[in-house]
Motif scaffolding. Structure first.
Motif, PDB file in Angstrom:
ATOM      1  N   VAL A 342       0.863  -1.187   0.000  1.00  0.00           N
ATOM      2  CA  VAL A 342       0.000   0.000   0.000  1.00  0.00           C
ATOM      3  C   VAL A 342       0.898   1.235   0.000  1.00  0.00           C
ATOM      4  CG1 VAL A 342      -1.655   1.328   1.365  1.00  0.00           C
ATOM      5  CG2 VAL A 342      -1.906  -1.154   1.224  1.00  0.00           C
ATOM      6  N   PRO A 343       0.663   2.248  -0.850  1.00  0.00           N
ATOM      7  CA  PRO A 343      -0.319   2.235  -1.938  1.00  0.00           C
ATOM      8  C   PRO A 343       0.257   1.660  -3.233  1.00  0.00           C
ATOM      9  CG  PRO A 343       0.623   4.414  -1.754  1.00  0.00           C
ATOM     10  CD  PRO A 343       1.265   3.600  -0.662  1.00  0.00           C
ATOM     11  N   THR A 344       1.595   1.766  -3.414  1.00  0.00           N
ATOM     12  CA  THR A 344       2.229   1.280  -4.638  1.00  0.00           C
ATOM     13  C   THR A 344       3.562   0.637  -4.294  1.00  0.00           C
ATOM     14  OG1 THR A 344       3.422   3.362  -5.040  1.00  0.00           O
ATOM     15  CG2 THR A 344       1.204   3.149  -6.013  1.00  0.00           C
ATOM     16  N   VAL A 345       4.084  -0.147  -5.213  1.00  0.00           N
ATOM     17  CA  VAL A 345       5.398  -0.764  -5.019  1.00  0.00           C
ATOM     18  C   VAL A 345       6.467   0.318  -4.867  1.00  0.00           C
ATOM     19  CG1 VAL A 345       7.172  -2.200  -6.094  1.00  0.00           C
ATOM     20  CG2 VAL A 345       4.766  -2.875  -6.241  1.00  0.00           C
ATOM     21  N   THR A 346       6.349   1.381  -5.652  1.00  0.00           N
ATOM     22  CA  THR A 346       7.331   2.469  -5.574  1.00  0.00           C
ATOM     23  C   THR A 346       7.342   3.085  -4.177  1.00  0.00           C
ATOM     24  OG1 THR A 346       7.056   2.981  -7.919  1.00  0.00           O
ATOM     25  CG2 THR A 346       8.006   4.700  -6.530  1.00  0.00           C
ATOM     26  N   ALA A 347       6.150   3.341  -3.622  1.00  0.00           N
ATOM     27  CA  ALA A 347       6.069   3.934  -2.287  1.00  0.00           C
ATOM     28  C   ALA A 347       6.623   2.978  -1.226  1.00  0.00           C
ATOM     29  CB  ALA A 347       4.624   4.303  -1.961  1.00  0.00           C
ATOM     30  N   ALA A 348       6.336   1.681  -1.356  1.00  0.00           N
ATOM     31  CA  ALA A 348       6.839   0.703  -0.388  1.00  0.00           C
ATOM     32  C   ALA A 348       8.364   0.615  -0.440  1.00  0.00           C
ATOM     33  CB  ALA A 348       6.214  -0.667  -0.661  1.00  0.00           C
ATOM     34  N   ARG A 349       8.928   0.697  -1.634  1.00  0.00           N
ATOM     35  CA  ARG A 349      10.395   0.689  -1.756  1.00  0.00           C
ATOM     36  C   ARG A 349      10.990   1.943  -1.107  1.00  0.00           C
ATOM     37  NH1 ARG A 349      12.662  -2.815  -5.669  1.00  0.00           N
ATOM     38  NH2 ARG A 349      11.102  -4.020  -6.843  1.00  0.00           N
ATOM     39  N   THR A 350      10.302   3.083  -1.256  1.00  0.00           N
ATOM     40  CA  THR A 350      10.797   4.324  -0.649  1.00  0.00           C
ATOM     41  C   THR A 350      10.777   4.223   0.868  1.00  0.00           C
ATOM     42  OG1 THR A 350      10.019   5.622  -2.538  1.00  0.00           O
ATOM     43  CG2 THR A 350      10.435   6.814  -0.482  1.00  0.00           C
ATOM     44  N   ILE A 351       9.696   3.656   1.430  1.00  0.00           N
ATOM     45  CA  ILE A 351       9.621   3.451   2.878  1.00  0.00           C
ATOM     46  C   ILE A 351      10.752   2.540   3.334  1.00  0.00           C
ATOM     47  CG2 ILE A 351       8.245   2.342   4.690  1.00  0.00           C
ATOM     48  CD1 ILE A 351       5.746   3.376   3.247  1.00  0.00           C
ATOM     49  N   THR A 352      10.998   1.486   2.576  1.00  0.00           N
ATOM     50  CA  THR A 352      12.085   0.554   2.913  1.00  0.00           C
ATOM     51  C   THR A 352      13.430   1.270   2.904  1.00  0.00           C
ATOM     52  OG1 THR A 352      10.846  -1.288   1.928  1.00  0.00           O
ATOM     53  CG2 THR A 352      13.218  -1.586   2.216  1.00  0.00           C
ATOM     54  N   GLN A 353      13.677   2.061   1.872  1.00  0.00           N
ATOM     55  CA  GLN A 353      14.948   2.790   1.766  1.00  0.00           C
ATOM     56  C   GLN A 353      15.115   3.766   2.917  1.00  0.00           C
ATOM     57  OE1 GLN A 353      15.259   5.776  -1.343  1.00  0.00           O
ATOM     58  NE2 GLN A 353      17.347   5.132  -1.800  1.00  0.00           N
ATOM     59  N   THR A 354      14.037   4.486   3.267  1.00  0.00           N
ATOM     60  CA  THR A 354      14.108   5.473   4.341  1.00  0.00           C
ATOM     61  C   THR A 354      14.423   4.805   5.672  1.00  0.00           C
ATOM     62  OG1 THR A 354      12.518   6.889   3.195  1.00  0.00           O
ATOM     63  CG2 THR A 354      12.846   7.285   5.542  1.00  0.00           C
ATOM     64  N   GLN A 355      13.748   3.683   5.962  1.00  0.00           N
ATOM     65  CA  GLN A 355      14.001   3.012   7.240  1.00  0.00           C
ATOM     66  C   GLN A 355      15.411   2.437   7.289  1.00  0.00           C
ATOM     67  OE1 GLN A 355      12.104  -0.691   9.658  1.00  0.00           O
ATOM     68  NE2 GLN A 355      10.674   0.883   9.001  1.00  0.00           N
ATOM     69  N   LEU A 356      15.887   1.908   6.186  1.00  0.00           N
ATOM     70  CA  LEU A 356      17.248   1.376   6.163  1.00  0.00           C
ATOM     71  C   LEU A 356      18.273   2.472   6.405  1.00  0.00           C
ATOM     72  CD1 LEU A 356      17.118  -1.172   3.205  1.00  0.00           C
ATOM     73  CD2 LEU A 356      17.516  -1.686   5.615  1.00  0.00           C
ATOM     74  N   GLN A 357      18.051   3.641   5.805  1.00  0.00           N
ATOM     75  CA  GLN A 357      19.001   4.744   5.986  1.00  0.00           C
ATOM     76  C   GLN A 357      19.139   5.127   7.453  1.00  0.00           C
ATOM     77  OE1 GLN A 357      17.318   7.689   3.426  1.00  0.00           O
ATOM     78  NE2 GLN A 357      18.166   6.805   1.559  1.00  0.00           N
ATOM     79  N   GLU A 358      18.085   4.923   8.220  1.00  0.00           N
ATOM     80  CA  GLU A 358      18.118   5.280   9.641  1.00  0.00           C
ATOM     81  C   GLU A 358      18.745   4.199  10.510  1.00  0.00           C
ATOM     82  OE1 GLU A 358      14.060   5.999  10.443  1.00  0.00           O
ATOM     83  OE2 GLU A 358      14.136   8.084   9.821  1.00  0.00           O
ATOM     84  N   ARG A 359      18.702   2.948  10.035  1.00  0.00           N
ATOM     85  CA  ARG A 359      19.135   1.839  10.879  1.00  0.00           C
ATOM     86  C   ARG A 359      20.539   1.331  10.560  1.00  0.00           C
ATOM     87  NH1 ARG A 359      14.312  -0.320  13.076  1.00  0.00           N
ATOM     88  NH2 ARG A 359      12.856   1.424  13.192  1.00  0.00           N
ATOM     89  N   VAL A 360      21.110   1.725   9.417  1.00  0.00           N
ATOM     90  CA  VAL A 360      22.412   1.172   9.046  1.00  0.00           C
ATOM     91  C   VAL A 360      23.537   1.799   9.861  1.00  0.00           C
ATOM     92  CG1 VAL A 360      21.676   0.625   6.703  1.00  0.00           C
ATOM     93  CG2 VAL A 360      22.719   2.849   7.178  1.00  0.00           C
ATOM     94  N   ASP A 361      24.626   1.037   9.995  1.00  0.00           N
ATOM     95  CA  ASP A 361      25.822   1.593  10.619  1.00  0.00           C
ATOM     96  C   ASP A 361      26.630   2.347   9.562  1.00  0.00           C
ATOM     97  OD1 ASP A 361      27.186  -0.280   9.084  1.00  0.00           O
ATOM     98  OD2 ASP A 361      27.617  -1.628  10.747  1.00  0.00           O
ATOM     99  N   ARG A 362      27.807   2.769   9.901  1.00  0.00           N
ATOM    100  CA  ARG A 362      28.584   3.597   8.990  1.00  0.00           C
ATOM    101  C   ARG A 362      29.024   2.843   7.733  1.00  0.00           C
ATOM    102  NH1 ARG A 362      33.958   5.207  12.112  1.00  0.00           N
ATOM    103  NH2 ARG A 362      34.266   6.289  10.124  1.00  0.00           N
ATOM    104  N   TYR A 363      28.872   1.515   7.757  1.00  0.00           N
ATOM    105  CA  TYR A 363      29.246   0.718   6.589  1.00  0.00           C
ATOM    106  C   TYR A 363      28.019   0.258   5.795  1.00  0.00           C
ATOM    107  CZ  TYR A 363      33.620   0.799   9.090  1.00  0.00           C
ATOM    108  OH  TYR A 363      34.737   1.233   9.753  1.00  0.00           O
ATOM    109  N   GLY A 364      26.860   0.827   6.120  1.00  0.00           N
ATOM    110  CA  GLY A 364      25.653   0.496   5.375  1.00  0.00           C
ATOM    111  C   GLY A 364      25.055  -0.847   5.734  1.00  0.00           C
ATOM    112  N   VAL A 365      25.284  -1.330   6.966  1.00  0.00           N
ATOM    113  CA  VAL A 365      24.800  -2.639   7.409  1.00  0.00           C
ATOM    114  C   VAL A 365      23.737  -2.450   8.492  1.00  0.00           C
ATOM    115  CG1 VAL A 365      25.436  -4.816   8.514  1.00  0.00           C
ATOM    116  CG2 VAL A 365      26.999  -3.742   6.875  1.00  0.00           C
ATOM    117  N   ALA A 366      22.658  -3.221   8.410  1.00  0.00           N
ATOM    118  CA  ALA A 366      21.620  -3.188   9.438  1.00  0.00           C
ATOM    119  C   ALA A 366      21.193  -4.618   9.762  1.00  0.00           C
ATOM    120  CB  ALA A 366      20.406  -2.385   8.966  1.00  0.00           C
ATOM    121  N   ARG A 367      20.810  -4.832  11.007  1.00  0.00           N
ATOM    122  CA  ARG A 367      20.252  -6.130  11.397  1.00  0.00           C
ATOM    123  C   ARG A 367      18.824  -6.225  10.870  1.00  0.00           C
ATOM    124  NH1 ARG A 367      22.771  -9.461  15.107  1.00  0.00           N
ATOM    125  NH2 ARG A 367      20.795 -10.573  15.205  1.00  0.00           N
TER     126      ARG A 367
END
Length: 727
Positions: A342-367
């Motif tokens: 919901v609402p679109t695949v594009t929006a869901a990918r953006t949400i995923t990218q935003t949350q990852l940017q907040e959770r990754v360490d300095r090397y771009g890794v997240a649990r």
């Protein structure tokens, strides 16, 4: 048949309007009053953008003639230019184009798209279109109420008797206000009362409903709705809208002995009529709303079907499962490759990218288990489902971790070392890559990268680990901690190291008790193993400090244009002191702007009005600005010029300046640094935040920022080099 009402011309409008209080679609199209007509045309354009972005223009406007000369319509100059630039000169040129594709035209703002849609709606109300309805839709009236009352079923008398027995017991023991069907019965309840309660608890839908009603699942109800259309319309929908591989209009037209234009009109009106039935407040509308709610943001299709099994049943008249029929009619969510979003695949990918940017360490890794992305009725599957979704989005998953920076071998290598936590050989690192790379190419790439430390002939570590030498005590302890799963007994550690190296037990104890290690209860671990990262505003990608505000840079998408909200980093919530479950309304020049944290990620409410006011196009960079006084504003970013320094200022939303010192001060302040910060450190801060675009631009002008001197372009000296090689 020439349309009489707005619903005749646009059969989808009733379903798309979500039960508006005033059913204006039943008004005559030719009702007097230019202002009223303009209002209705504007409403049709707005509903189309909000609900029908996956539909083609021909489906949205069944009455649009292929011969309509679009450039002769009453359109603003920008709209005419856009149509001409994309070769859409007649109605036929637009028929097969989806509304989303129009909304994503480059350098075409949402106000221009709205003007085009209004003009098309206005011109689509006079052309006769085919009738597609054959019967009146009975909806939920499978059994009339008076018929049910006249034939009282046997179960009802037993149901009332059991309720009476339960109520009488509660009254007898002095609890007349107690809910009859609460969770447990008190100890000592008589057997006959217990059995009455058990009968009530075991009552199911098939006991209550007549046989035909019990079998009326969502697939059967879709068949019933489709039966209200004439057979030709159903065949057109089956071969076009619901098909895995849609047939062409010409092919279907030849089958029915009519023109492709007539088939297009039938498809548009039939799809609109069916959407109207689904949105008419009955069981189908309830199923659609329940599916939207269950999906949340991201849910695997098999999980949705486990909760609503009837969606997996086949709608016989079109030969497709009910979930496919619902998905093709609904624009509020998408089902693709086994995922519901919901609402679109594009929006869901953006949400995923935003949350990852907040959770990754300095090397771009997240649990992975620190992410809150996927909904599931089976909590034990969440980690695996989240990993599957991330893989679907193109991210690299390594065990319990997701890697977001794998474009270069050195970024990938740093991420692998961050996960493993101890030195590895070059071959060991590339063995964990999902792409083909040689150990030699990795060595060449990381040998000049200051993030890595070579701690042996071919063993590499991250420099931040502070490993001075291969045989250093600190490196030996780190290796043993990693090999033991993150925890090692101090006694075992002392025995292992002192038996192999000339190191005293007291030295091992001293190192094991100081950073980056800690020793508690005789167990040695890394001092901190918390990989969940919640970044401050100064550390958040695309969020920049201005003198009196914070500006978050976004790229405008079709979802913004259609009025959807958009994901925001958690740092936005911290700026507003926004807690989970809250919504804040910020005043702005165009009315209140919502910022909410009611889902897995904070979000901005719709900014469509700003896009309309500025005629902003898809792929435009813009800033969502939260001022220190709690107000909100929208500012389009400046276009790129090719000048690295000016472009860097544009990307952070800073004003243009030719003064090198002023530019350096603005760039430092944007990420919370002082004006005296060395340029190299400033570049590192931007890169660590994830703003590599700004960091790359600053790298290209680093010498100029540091010294004010612009280095000359390098010249080719191949001949001199050849001579030196010979000597």
């Amino acid at each position: 048949m020439r349309p009489h009402t707005w619903l005749d011309a646009f059969p989808w409008v009733k379903g798309a309007a979500d039960g508006a209080e005033c059913p204006w679609w039943d008004e005559p199209i030719d009702a007097p009053g230019v202002a009223v007509r303009q209002q209705r045309v504007a409403q049709i354009a707005e509903l189309a953008m909000a609900r029908l972005s996956q539909w083609t223009i021909g489906q949205i406007f069944p009455g649009l003639s292929p011969e309509t000369e679009l450039l002769q319509l009453r359109l603003p100059v920008r709209a005419r230019n856009a149509l001409g630039r994309y070769g859409c000169l007649s109605g036929a040129d637009l028929m097969g184009v989806t509304l989303r594709a129009v909304m994503e035209w480059q350098q075409v703002g949402v106000g221009t798209v709205d003007a085009i849609l209004q003009a098309l709606a206005d011109v689509s109300t006079s052309l006769p279109t085919p009738r597609v309805s054959a019967l009146w839709y009975a909806g939920d009236a499978l059994t009339a109420p008076e018929e049910r009352a006249a034939h009282q079923p046997d179960w009802l008398a037993a149901f009332v008797e059991d309720l009476d027995r339960l109520a009488t017991w509660y009254a007898t023991i002095g609890q007349p206000q107690r809910p009859l069907l609460e969770a447990t019965l008190a100890p000592g309840t008589p057997d006959e009362v217990v059995k009455a309660r058990q009968r009530l608890d075991s009552l199911c839908a098939s006991d209550v409903l007549a046989e035909d009603a019990a079998e009326a699942d969502v697939a059967a109800r879709f068949d019933e709705a489709l039966a209200t259309l004439d057979p030709r319309a159903v065949q057109v929908l089956a071969n076009r809208l619901f098909a895995d591989d849609a047939r062409t209009l010409d092919e279907i037209g030849r089958d029915h002995g009519v023109t492709r234009e007539r088939i297009r009109q039938i498809e548009g009106k039939a799809r609109g009529a069916l959407l109207g039935l689904v949105g008419d407040g009955g069981q189908l509308a309830m199923v659609a709303e329940a599916a939207r709610t269950l999906i949340g943001t991201i849910r695997p299709l098999d999980d949705l079907l486990a909760l609503m099994p009837a969606l997996g049943k086949t709608v016989a008249s079109v030969g497709q499962p009910a979930w496919r029929v619902l998905d093709r009619l609904e624009d509020a969510y998408e089902i693709e490759d086994g995922w519901c979003v919901v609402p679109t695949v594009t929006a869901a990918r953006t949400i995923t990218q935003t949350q990852l940017q907040e959770r990754v360490d300095r090397y771009g890794v997240a649990r992975i288990d620190n992410l809150s992305l996927v909904e599931s009725s089976q909590p034990e599957r969440l980690t695996g489902l989240t990993a599957a979704w991330l893989t679907h989005c193109g991210y690299v998953v390594d065990g319990d971790f997701v890697l977001t920076r794998t474009q270069s071998v050195q970024d990938y290598g740093a991420a692998v070392l961050s996960i493993v936590g101890s030195p590895l050989g070059a071959q060991e690192i590339v063995d964990r890559f999902v792409i083909e790379r040689s150990a030699a190419s990795l060595r060449n790439a990381i040998s000049g990268d200051d993030r890595f430390e070579r701690v042996d002939r071919d063993r590499w570590a991250l420099r931040e680990w502070g490993m001075d030498a291969y045989a250093g005590v600190r490196s030996l302890i780190r290796e043993q901690v990693a090999r033991s799963g993150g925890r090692v007994q101090l006694e075992d550690l002392i025995e292992h190291i002192t038996a192999r190296y000339t190191v005293t037990a007291s030295s091992v104890v001293a190192y094991a008790s100081s950073p980056p290690f800690q020793c508690k209860g005789g167990v040695v671990t890394l001092a901190s193993d918390d990989r969940e990262v919640r970044k401050t505003p100064e550390q958040t990608r695309r969020l920049f400090r201005h003198p009196d505000a914070w500006a978050y840079r976004v790229r405008i998408t079709a979802d913004h244009l259609r009025g959807s909200g958009s994901a925001a980093p958690v740092a936005i919530a911290s700026l507003l002191d926004l807690q989970f479950g809250q919504t804040r309304q910020l005043s702005s020049p165009l009315g209140p702007q919502a910022v909410a944290w009611t889902a897995i990620q904070p979000s901005f409410g719709t900014i469509r009005r700003f896009l309309l006011a500025g005629d902003i196009a898809v792929d435009t960079e813009a800033f969502l600005v939260i001022h220190d006084d709690g107000t909100f504003s929208f500012e389009p970013a400046r276009d790129m010029t090719g000048n690295p320094l000016l472009d860097a200022l544009s990307l952070i939303g800073a004003p243009v300046t030719a003064d090198r010192n002023e530019a350096r001060s603005l760039l430092a302040a944007a990420v919370g640094l002082s004006a005296a910060t060395p340029v190299t450190s400033m570049i590192g801060s931007y890169r660590e935040r994830g703003d590599s675009d700004v960091a790359d631009l600053l790298t290209s002008v680093r010498e100029s920022l540091e010294t004010g001197h612009t280095p000359p372009s390098p010249t080719h000296r191949a001949a001199v080099d050849d001579i030196l090689d010979l000597l």
